[in-house]
Design a protein around this motif. Structure first.
Motif, PDB file in Angstrom:
ATOM      1  N   LYS A  29       0.769  -1.226   0.079  1.00 34.38           N
ATOM      2  CA  LYS A  29       0.148  -0.126   0.135  1.00 34.38           C
ATOM      3  C   LYS A  29       1.139   1.145  -0.049  1.00 34.38           C
ATOM      4  N   THR A  30       0.718   2.033  -1.063  1.00 32.02           N
ATOM      5  CA  THR A  30       1.859   3.269  -1.430  1.00 32.02           C
ATOM      6  C   THR A  30       0.967   4.537  -0.919  1.00 32.02           C
ATOM      7  N   GLY A  31      -0.143   4.454  -0.476  1.00 30.50           N
ATOM      8  CA  GLY A  31      -1.013   5.584  -0.333  1.00 30.50           C
ATOM      9  C   GLY A  31      -0.213   6.581   0.880  1.00 30.50           C
ATOM     10  N   SER A  32       0.370   5.938   1.609  1.00 24.21           N
ATOM     11  CA  SER A  32       1.303   6.869   2.761  1.00 24.21           C
ATOM     12  C   SER A  32       2.087   7.954   2.169  1.00 24.21           C
ATOM     13  N   TRP A  33       2.646   7.566   0.774  1.00 19.84           N
ATOM     14  CA  TRP A  33       3.648   8.408   0.260  1.00 19.84           C
ATOM     15  C   TRP A  33       3.031   9.854  -0.213  1.00 19.84           C
TER      16      TRP A  33
END
Length: 97
Positions: A29-33
């Motif tokens: 899950k890359t949404g925290s970038w």
């Protein structure tokens, strides 16, 4: 199955950081970038799907009412969807927190 990202060291990467397992990006899950998030004005949206087509991470999905919505677990906030929207119904807003 891919290993958790915090267990991968640079020495474990393929030459050129090539992807060795197709479809493995769903494991991370890359949404925290993201520093900006796409916000769609559904009143203005013409449901053309260009945002979905141009999203490099396949993070935009069609909803049951044929609108398009970003999956914020994977959206990196690049803003390509907002740039490609022909009616300008997507704005990029600063991510809170």
């Amino acid at each position: 199955m891919a290993r958790p990202i915090d267990e991968i060291k640079w020495q474990d990467l393929e030459i050129g950081a090539a992807v060795s397992e197709p479809g493995c990006s769903r494991e991370y899950k890359t949404g925290s970038w993201r520093s900006l998030r796409p916000v769609v004005d559904e009143e203005q949206c013409i449901r053309c799907g260009l945002c979905w087509l141009y999203c490099p991470d396949a993070a935009i999905h069609r909803t049951e009412d044929d609108h398009f919505r970003a999956d914020l677990e994977y959206c990196k906030g690049c803003g390509i969807c907002a740039r490609e929207c022909p009616v300008g119904c997507i704005t990029m807003e600063i991510e809170e927190g």
